[in-house]
Each structure stands twice: as C-alpha cells, then as structure tokens.
Design a protein around this motif. Structure first.
Motif, PDB file in Angstrom:
ATOM      1  N   UNK A 124       0.812  -1.223   0.000  1.00 51.53           N
ATOM      2  CA  UNK A 124       0.000   0.000   0.000  1.00 51.53           C
ATOM      3  C   UNK A 124       0.840   1.266   0.000  1.00 51.53           C
ATOM      4  N   UNK A 125       2.045   1.168   0.584  1.00 50.44           N
ATOM      5  CA  UNK A 125       2.805   2.424   0.606  1.00 50.44           C
ATOM      6  C   UNK A 125       4.078   2.407  -0.218  1.00 50.44           C
ATOM      7  N   UNK A 126       4.032   1.673  -1.324  1.00 50.49           N
ATOM      8  CA  UNK A 126       5.172   1.721  -2.256  1.00 50.49           C
ATOM      9  C   UNK A 126       4.951   2.952  -3.142  1.00 50.49           C
ATOM     10  N   UNK A 127       5.921   3.889  -3.146  1.00 43.19           N
ATOM     11  CA  UNK A 127       5.674   5.092  -3.957  1.00 43.19           C
ATOM     12  C   UNK A 127       5.911   4.811  -5.442  1.00 43.19           C
ATOM     13  N   UNK A 128       5.386   5.711  -6.270  1.00 41.92           N
ATOM     14  CA  UNK A 128       5.430   5.442  -7.714  1.00 41.92           C
ATOM     15  C   UNK A 128       6.853   5.408  -8.269  1.00 41.92           C
ATOM     16  N   UNK A 129       7.765   6.203  -7.678  1.00 40.58           N
ATOM     17  CA  UNK A 129       9.143   6.195  -8.192  1.00 40.58           C
ATOM     18  C   UNK A 129       9.748   4.809  -7.985  1.00 40.58           C
ATOM     19  N   UNK A 130       9.586   4.251  -6.761  1.00 39.71           N
ATOM     20  CA  UNK A 130      10.139   2.914  -6.497  1.00 39.71           C
ATOM     21  C   UNK A 130       9.491   1.918  -7.451  1.00 39.71           C
ATOM     22  N   UNK A 131       8.178   2.043  -7.588  1.00 39.47           N
ATOM     23  CA  UNK A 131       7.459   1.087  -8.439  1.00 39.47           C
ATOM     24  C   UNK A 131       7.980   1.140  -9.874  1.00 39.47           C
ATOM     25  N   UNK A 132       8.070   2.353 -10.411  1.00 38.12           N
ATOM     26  CA  UNK A 132       8.510   2.470 -11.804  1.00 38.12           C
ATOM     27  C   UNK A 132       9.953   2.008 -11.968  1.00 38.12           C
ATOM     28  N   UNK A 133      10.782   2.318 -10.963  1.00 36.71           N
ATOM     29  CA  UNK A 133      12.183   1.897 -11.012  1.00 36.71           C
ATOM     30  C   UNK A 133      12.280   0.377 -11.075  1.00 36.71           C
ATOM     31  N   UNK A 134      11.528  -0.285 -10.210  1.00 37.29           N
ATOM     32  CA  UNK A 134      11.566  -1.752 -10.168  1.00 37.29           C
ATOM     33  C   UNK A 134      11.050  -2.334 -11.477  1.00 37.29           C
ATOM     34  N   UNK A 135       9.969  -1.733 -11.981  1.00 33.80           N
ATOM     35  CA  UNK A 135       9.372  -2.251 -13.211  1.00 33.80           C
ATOM     36  C   UNK A 135      10.367  -2.160 -14.378  1.00 33.80           C
ATOM     37  N   UNK A 136      11.090  -1.037 -14.446  1.00 35.24           N
ATOM     38  CA  UNK A 136      12.026  -0.888 -15.560  1.00 35.24           C
ATOM     39  C   UNK A 136      13.208  -1.844 -15.395  1.00 35.24           C
ATOM     40  N   UNK A 137      13.740  -1.928 -14.176  1.00 36.40           N
ATOM     41  CA  UNK A 137      14.942  -2.762 -14.007  1.00 36.40           C
ATOM     42  C   UNK A 137      14.660  -4.231 -14.284  1.00 36.40           C
ATOM     43  N   UNK A 138      13.481  -4.698 -13.912  1.00 38.50           N
ATOM     44  CA  UNK A 138      13.272  -6.146 -13.974  1.00 38.50           C
ATOM     45  C   UNK A 138      12.288  -6.584 -15.051  1.00 38.50           C
ATOM     46  N   UNK A 139      11.897  -5.649 -15.951  1.00 30.74           N
ATOM     47  CA  UNK A 139      10.829  -6.043 -16.878  1.00 30.74           C
ATOM     48  C   UNK A 139      11.284  -7.132 -17.855  1.00 30.74           C
ATOM     49  N   UNK A 140      12.545  -7.083 -18.297  1.00 34.52           N
ATOM     50  CA  UNK A 140      12.993  -8.099 -19.256  1.00 34.52           C
ATOM     51  C   UNK A 140      12.988  -9.481 -18.607  1.00 34.52           C
ATOM     52  N   UNK A 141      13.531  -9.529 -17.380  1.00 34.92           N
ATOM     53  CA  UNK A 141      13.584 -10.814 -16.666  1.00 34.92           C
ATOM     54  C   UNK A 141      12.166 -11.337 -16.405  1.00 34.92           C
ATOM     55  N   UNK A 142      11.266 -10.390 -16.056  1.00 34.65           N
ATOM     56  CA  UNK A 142       9.877 -10.781 -15.787  1.00 34.65           C
ATOM     57  C   UNK A 142       9.243 -11.339 -17.050  1.00 34.65           C
ATOM     58  N   UNK A 143       9.528 -10.705 -18.193  1.00 33.12           N
ATOM     59  CA  UNK A 143       8.964 -11.165 -19.466  1.00 33.12           C
ATOM     60  C   UNK A 143       9.359 -12.609 -19.738  1.00 33.12           C
ATOM     61  N   UNK A 144      10.639 -12.933 -19.464  1.00 37.83           N
ATOM     62  CA  UNK A 144      11.120 -14.295 -19.720  1.00 37.83           C
ATOM     63  C   UNK A 144      10.387 -15.299 -18.833  1.00 37.83           C
ATOM     64  N   UNK A 145      10.168 -14.928 -17.568  1.00 39.83           N
ATOM     65  CA  UNK A 145       9.487 -15.842 -16.627  1.00 39.83           C
ATOM     66  C   UNK A 145       8.033 -16.053 -17.060  1.00 39.83           C
ATOM     67  N   UNK A 146       7.390 -14.945 -17.486  1.00 39.24           N
ATOM     68  CA  UNK A 146       5.982 -15.040 -17.885  1.00 39.24           C
ATOM     69  C   UNK A 146       5.853 -15.984 -19.085  1.00 39.24           C
ATOM     70  N   UNK A 147       6.811 -15.875 -20.001  1.00 37.52           N
ATOM     71  CA  UNK A 147       6.768 -16.743 -21.178  1.00 37.52           C
ATOM     72  C   UNK A 147       6.812 -18.215 -20.763  1.00 37.52           C
ATOM     73  N   UNK A 148       7.717 -18.525 -19.818  1.00 40.37           N
ATOM     74  CA  UNK A 148       7.817 -19.919 -19.343  1.00 40.37           C
ATOM     75  C   UNK A 148       6.501 -20.329 -18.685  1.00 40.37           C
TER      76      UNK A 148
END
Ligand code: ASP
Length: 425
Positions: free
Chosen positions: A106-130
């Motif tokens: 509930x209290x994750x701010x948008x900067x942290x959220x966007x930062x995490x999303x950008x850093x790990x989106x490629x890795x997340x994409x690979x996991x989702x594919x599997x």
C-alpha cells in the motif's frame, strides 16, 4: 585451542553455519567479483543432484518390493497427500492473512514502483513466457505415467521417477522368491552405495555453501532489499510462523516427537536447502536426515520425501499468497474474497508438478496472477528480492516434507528411535 582442529571436529551443521557466516562478509567485500567463486558452489549442487535419480529410484524400488501389503502403500499415499494439501492450504492462508493485514504494497511510492518495473521487466517477461507455456493440471497428472521409464530417468522427471519404481516394485512382489531376490539384492546395494555417496558429498558441503552464500551476497545489492523491506519481512514472518507453529504442532500432535528433536534432526537439510534454493537438490540430504536423525523407516522416507520435493511446497505457496496480494496492492487492485479463495486453490494446484528447483515459485506465481486478473508484469516488482526469499522458502519446503515423513511414519508404526539424533557426517 586450535581453531582448525575445533572446526574439523565440529558437527556438520556447525561447519555449514560457519561457512554461511563467513560467506556474508566475503560476499560484501568481493561484490560482483564473488561470481568467480560460484562454480565451487555449483559443483556442490551438481554433486548432490547427481545422486537424486539413482537414490530415489533404488530406495523406492527397495521399499515397494519388500512391502508385503499393497494396501499399506495406498494408505501411506492417502495420508501423505492429505497432509500435503492441508499444510499447503494453511500456508497460503497464513500468507494471505498477513499480507492483507500489514498491506506491504500500500505504501510503495510510484518512483520505487517504476524503477523496479524498468529494471526487472525483461527478466519478468522471460518468466511469464515460461509460465504461459506450462501444461495444465490434467496434462501434469497424465504425465505422471512415463512413456519411457528410461527417458524419465534421463530427464530427471521426478514424478515419473516416483511412479515407475512403485509399480515395478509391486510387480516384483508378485514374482517367485528366486526371481525377485537378485533384483532386490541389486537395488539394495545400489541404494546403500548412494547413501554412502551422500555422506561423501556432504563432506564438502561447507565449502559449497561458502561459495554459494558468498556469490549470492556479492551480487545482491542491499538497496533493493530496503525498497522491498516490508514485503520481504511479511514473507519471512509468514514462513517462520508456518514453520514454528504449523509443523511443530503437527509433529507434536501426530507423532509425539519433541519439537526440539525434530528441528535438530532436520537442520542439515534446512541449511542445504537454504544455500542451494532447491528442495529437489536437497532431497538426498533430507532423506538421510529423516532416516538417521528422525528415525523414519526407509519405506516411508523413500515415498513421502521424493513426492514432497515435487508436489509439496508450503514455503512457495505462502510466498505466492503474499506476493499476489502485494502486487495487487501496488497496482491498487482490490482483491475480493473470491479472488483470495482462487489464490488458495491455484497456488495449491500450481505447486503440484512444479519441480523444487531455484526460482520456480515465481513462475507458478505468474499462473496464479493470471487467474485473478492481476497484471503478470507485476512480478517485475518482486524479482529483485526473489533469490533471498527463495532460499528461505526452500528451507521451509524441505521442513514440511520431513514433518510429513515423521507423521506418516508414526501413524504407521514406522517411527523408530533415531540412530543418531544429530548425524555427524
Ligand atoms: N526453490 C524452491 C524449492 O526448491 C521452489 C521455489 O519456491 O521457487 O523448493
């Protein structure tokens, strides 16, 4: 006192603990360079994994072929499945309750959220594919019967490796004694040799653990842990609550074994599962701990533990409950009671057929998220701390399997006084 001599004379779990403690500062000092030490850890994991297939096959075969009563096998199977399903559902419920109450997302701010999303989106994409390629529940169940038993041994498909020696063993009990004896003698010898091999490989466990912990600490920034601190703490607290309350109560209640004896006996397996992040790789050690330190018969161990390493992942299920709620909270999605029940059902089903190997929980999490309509890309938010949480949940997974072995053995009259209380390998 000579510290080297003291170390040499210490018990295995003390040596492993010291290796872990040394690995933390070493990893911090070496940073990314710690990667160079990793091969020693990988070598250790490969050495124990190497034993899994022949050990499971031979011990299950020996267990079944010497079983006079087939109905007993059915009974053990039912009890094991019942216990696994109940504890898994309980684990997810604990996870959901904690995550809903504390609300780590509930209290994750948008900067942290966007930062995490950008850093790990490629890795997340690979996991989702599997995850999206994973077969459905029906296919997983059908797949338990191997088309080619030798192929399943070669691939290391654990559920198939459990199925074949079981019916092979049953068929052997129907043969005349002079026919079945050579087979049994052969596999008994294979089994004993594999157990010896576990003991030999465990001699280098402290070294392997040192390399594994050093490399994890070296590559792991503390910043990410801080930004996901409340999420990580909720998962960790849930895992501890489940381990301390659910397992000790169940073991105490159904087997009468003292909590302290149980945890002391299973400690080496917990430490190896923590260091390797894999309950399948830890299987040979869990089997040895259950037999030697906890007094579970080989018959029960050989069936309950390999099955548990594949289908019983309480730690993983609990973490999935927390992670699903956390991601939904970050996205501002309200999960209804129905959604939460779906999480319980899906996470229980998802853990069946998912092998106990590092990082598998995040893949099955994607399957859970899909069912409740939470964006799959959300797994990018938690990927940064997944390695550390994977270590913890793997340790809980093997503890859950061992608690089942103790309980089933006790209700079958197969729990003896342990040879060793605390094996000194
Ligand atoms: N690594 C876990 C295990 O082997 C599974 C997971 O949660 O990823 O038990």
């Amino acid at each position: 006192m000579n510290p080297l001599k003291w170390f040499k004379d210490s018990k295995l779990h003390t040596k492993i603990l010291i290796a872990m403690l040394l690995g933390i500062p070493l990893g911090l000092i070496l940073g990314p360079k710690a990667e160079y030490i990793r091969p020693a850890g990988v070598l250790f994991i490969r050495l124990i994994r190497m034993i899994v297939v022949p050990l499971v096959f031979s011990s299950l075969f020996v267990g079944t072929a010497s079983l006079g009563d087939i109905r007993k096998l059915g009974r053990i199977g039912l009890k094991t499945m019942g216990y696994y399903l109940c504890t898994t559902a309980l684990a997810i419920t604990i996870g959901l309750l904690l995550a809903n109450t504390v609300g780590p997302g509930r209290n994750i701010d948008t900067t942290t959220r966007d930062g995490l999303m950008t850093s790990y989106s490629a890795e997340a994409g690979a996991k989702i594919e599997v995850a999206l390629k994973k077969p459905g529940v029906m296919d997983t169940l059908i797949d338990i019967v191997p088309l080619n038993p030798v192929g399943s041994l070669a691939e290391g498909n654990l559920l198939q490796i459990i199925f074949f020696p079981l019916i092979f063993g049953i068929a052997v009990t129907l043969l005349p004694e002079e026919r079945s004896k050579p087979l049994k003698t052969f596999f008994e010898a294979v089994n004993e040799a594999m157990i010896r091999l576990v003991h030999i490989v465990m001699k280098i466990a402290p070294l392997g653990v040192l390399a594994l912990i050093t490399s994890v600490v070296g590559q792991f920034g503390t910043d990410i842990l801080l930004s996901l601190l409340s999420y990580s703490l909720v998962v960790t607290a849930g895992l501890f609550i489940h381990m301390i309350f659910v397992y000790s109560t169940a073991v105490r209640l159904f087997s009468g074994m003292k909590t302290r004896d149980f945890f002391r006996g299973i400690r080496p397996a917990q430490l190896i599962a923590f260091s390797t992040s894999s309950s399948s790789a830890t299987l040979p050690v869990t089997m040895e701990c259950a037999e030697d330190n906890l007094g579970v018969s080989e018959e029960v161990t050989s069936f309950v533990l390999p099955l548990g390493a594949t289908i019983n992942m309480d730690g993983t299920a609990l973490y999935q409950g927390v992670a699903a709620v956390f991601i939904a909270q970050v996205y501002g999605i309200d999960l209804s009671f129905g959604d939460q029940i779906t999480i319980v059902l899906m996470a229980t089903l998802a853990s069946i057929g998912a092998a106990g190997v590092p990082g598998v929980g995040i893949i099955t999490l994607a399957m859970v998220l899909e069912q409740i309509g939470v964006p799959l890309e959300g797994i990018a938010l938690i990927l940064g701390v997944d390695r550390i949480l994977d270590m913890l949940r793997s340790a809980v997974n093997v503890t859950g399997d061992a608690s089942a072995a103790v309980i089933v053995a006790s209700t079958e009259g197969e729990l003896e006084k342990p040879k060793n209380q605390e094996a000194d390998w």
